[in-house]
Design a protein around this motif. Sequence first.
Motif, PDB file in Angstrom:
ATOM      1  N   UNK A  16       5.912   0.360   2.314  1.00 43.91           N
ATOM      2  CA  UNK A  16       6.788  -0.676   1.273  1.00 43.91           C
ATOM      3  C   UNK A  16       6.739  -0.446  -0.062  1.00 43.91           C
ATOM      4  N   UNK A  18       5.898   2.877  -1.610  1.00 41.62           N
ATOM      5  CA  UNK A  18       6.911   4.108  -1.495  1.00 41.62           C
ATOM      6  C   UNK A  18       8.378   4.079  -1.553  1.00 41.62           C
ATOM      7  N   UNK A  19       8.452   2.647  -0.131  1.00 40.14           N
ATOM      8  CA  UNK A  19      10.313   2.797  -0.533  1.00 40.14           C
ATOM      9  C   UNK A  19      10.374   1.848  -1.762  1.00 40.14           C
ATOM     10  N   UNK A  22      11.322   4.129  -4.235  1.00 48.32           N
ATOM     11  CA  UNK A  22      11.797   4.718  -3.722  1.00 48.32           C
ATOM     12  C   UNK A  22      13.636   4.930  -4.435  1.00 48.32           C
ATOM     13  N   UNK A 257       6.491  -8.410   0.113  1.00 48.44           N
ATOM     14  CA  UNK A 257       6.665  -7.015  -0.831  1.00 48.44           C
ATOM     15  C   UNK A 257       7.535  -6.540   0.380  1.00 48.44           C
ATOM     16  N   UNK A 258       8.360  -7.136   1.244  1.00 45.77           N
ATOM     17  CA  UNK A 258       9.374  -6.868   2.787  1.00 45.77           C
ATOM     18  C   UNK A 258      10.204  -7.392   1.968  1.00 45.77           C
ATOM     19  N   UNK A 261      11.356  -5.496  -1.034  1.00 42.81           N
ATOM     20  CA  UNK A 261      12.486  -4.170  -0.273  1.00 42.81           C
ATOM     21  C   UNK A 261      13.726  -4.261  -0.047  1.00 42.81           C
TER      22      UNK A 261
END
Lengths: 402, 94, 341
Positions: A16, A18-19, A22, A257-258, A261
């Motif tokens: 997560x 990393x996403x 990004x 975190x989700x 995101x």
Amino acid sequence: MKYIDEFRDPAKAKKLVEEIHKLASGMFPSTPLRERTSPVAERSRSQRSRREHTRSQPLQIMEFCGGHTHTLFKYGIESMLPDTIEMVHGPGCPVCVLPMARVDDCVAIAEQPGVIFTTFGDAMRVPGTRKSLLQAKADGCDVRMVYSPMDALAIARKNPDREVVFFALGFETTMPSTALTLLQAHREGLKNFSLFCNHITTPATMRAILTDPDLRLDGFLAPGHVSMVIGAQPYDFVTRDYHKPLVITGFEPLDILQALWMLVKQIAEGRCEVENQYARIVPQAGNTAGLNAIHEVYETREHSEFRGLGNIGDAGIQIREAYAAYDAEKKFGIPFDAAPFDSAQGAGSLKCAEVLRGVMKPWDCPAFGKECNPQMPLGALMVSPEGSCAAYYAYGKLAKRS
Amino acid sequence: MCLGIPGQITEIIDADNLLAKVDVGGVRREVNIACIVDDEHPAASCVGDWVLVHVGFAMSRLDEEEAARTLALLAELGDMQAELDMMRRMEGQA
Amino acid sequence: MNLSGTITLAHGSGGRAMHQLVDNLIRQTFTNPLLEEGEDQARIPLAGLVAQGDRLAFTTDSYVVTPLEFPGGNIGTLAINGTVNDLAVGGATPLYLSCGFIIEEGLSLETFARILQAMKLAADEAGVQIVTGDTKVVQRGGADKLFINTAGVGVIPAGFNPSAGRAQPGDVVIVNGWLGDHGAAILNARGDLALDADIETDCAPLNRLVDAMFAACPDIHCLRDATRGGLATVLNEFAERSGVDFMLKEEHLPIRTPVRGMCEILGLDPLYLANEGKLVAVVPLTAAQAVLTAMKRIPAGRDACIIGEVVEGDGHVVLQTAFGGERIVDMLPGEQLPRIC
């Protein structure tokens, strides 16, 4: 422990993170993808930055709820985020928005002969202008910590010759529990039990933040446990009227975190919606039985003063006339128009209001870490373990290491 | 004001007053189940259910399918990531 | 002695009732030759002490706990093991204890006798003797049922010199097992939070464990028992006194599921929960395996494990969370209170 440990899985967290990195680097092409440096660097950066609303400034995301703040600090989540995402710690901590005058009222009730004053542990250390409940207990008042309002009711049953008062505070998460307890007392015909009602509603408080001209926010993590009671719909105004995306969020670190995101994704894709990350607990419509109990027992106050937020007309809650017999305000003749926080003694140099609204960082308050510290807290944000000042105090120490 | 924790209902203590026993990691506590009981879910049917416990009340029934879906989504995210990385590496080699 | 009834002010008056209580109950339970001399002071031969080491260790502690009895022990076991452990973690062989009781009138004689019996068993297990004591009875409200003070002496063998200020970068941190059991057991036994869990106190003597550790590594840098304030408080003292940082690995911290459960429900941190049979040792990396192996041979060290390391720094305890982040584990401003936020 089931349904806890799975949501603390570091491998999923890594992905997560990393996403999120990004997504953020796509939005801030000039910013190299790197770990947040340190709060010291963050501080100088935030001092540099004025409030131009450009994508060269970090995203400002407010986690409204103190429970989320706690998770952020407990798991060190902010250190995992790119420095293009800045968390703004919101006022969703009921002891943090409690005016000192309310604590004084608690102490005044506890000092009445024959009273057993019951409360959640959170309120014990909050300073009033005279003393905290912990000090009142040391001075001889019968102040008892309970885990549940039902436990306060049990104390009332066991002590028919004493007046048992429960300090009802919290957002909508806690309202059904106190309302149902009052209704149970009513069913049993208990005459010696009452609530000192200091509940506060989330959407009204959020609206007060959104109308603040000093505040620039890009989105909200909304408290999942409030929504398990009120559902998702009450947040519609945030996206509709204020055009801020919002994600209803659970309390485990993966939940946060989700949700981050999901929120950053919304911003990157130019969407603005109310999304529900916490679907395992939050039904879209909330909890019918809980809402019924709330509406049966409580109504909106015309005027309520909150620390740092001032008068938010529709955020305060009081007990309906039909249940006046269980209202400690009426029983003990407590007027609810006491002095607002800012005129309270000794609070002159504190900037709790600004910190609470997220327009000032704790370290910019002249009292932070000096006369106001965790050992001798002057402001409630330093008292509560999830108050942003107490959290930053500990976090700032970490900064000194690097 | 949000400390809530998942627990499993192990028995109904008092169906009339909607009291049940919940287990959180081996710690047992009496909770009020008024918020999770309705025509579809009478008290007796709640044993074995996972619930979110807050201040001695079962506030919400945990949707086990939704929990699994969230975790599956996160796992998928990881797999997708691994695949993308692999593709990128292969492109680099080519 | 007839154990029906309660202790009254007469038992502390200096008259016949007091003599009965002291002679027929306390002295009889604790019986040993030094105590039987029946003088106002214990007269301890020096020669035996001198043969065992080069320094005398001397410590005292007072014990107050509600409830008096709880799963796995009572105030009496705490009063013996607590003082034995305060001596042991200084490297001393604990030998003699004093014991002072302050009793609130109304305490049942049966309860008191049970507590004395537990003290005798704990003393025998630790290999110490209770050689002198005192008993006072106060009016109802003057104390909370029973307070106990114990003082103890022991002898420190030459060459053993653990100290809170000796932690060095590169050292490793070892604990001898599950953390927070005592604090959680007391919370559970107190009953005012209406929780119910199968958690027993970890109350145990640590002197034989320390002997084995010393035999494996005479140069243990720091050694403390993690009582009030828990592991976090002891490590903060080490960090501050030594001028170093401690890095803990969350996934290595041994915490039982029910203790975790209780902490999750009440919003508490197990790192601050009290222990009564846990020690924290800081040892050189080169000796860590030898110390660990030696510990695991002793019952009190069966679950010993490494939980972190010492790094350069300026006095902080940092937890590397299992989740991948870091946070400071500071000393608490006061007692940990249950919270709902």
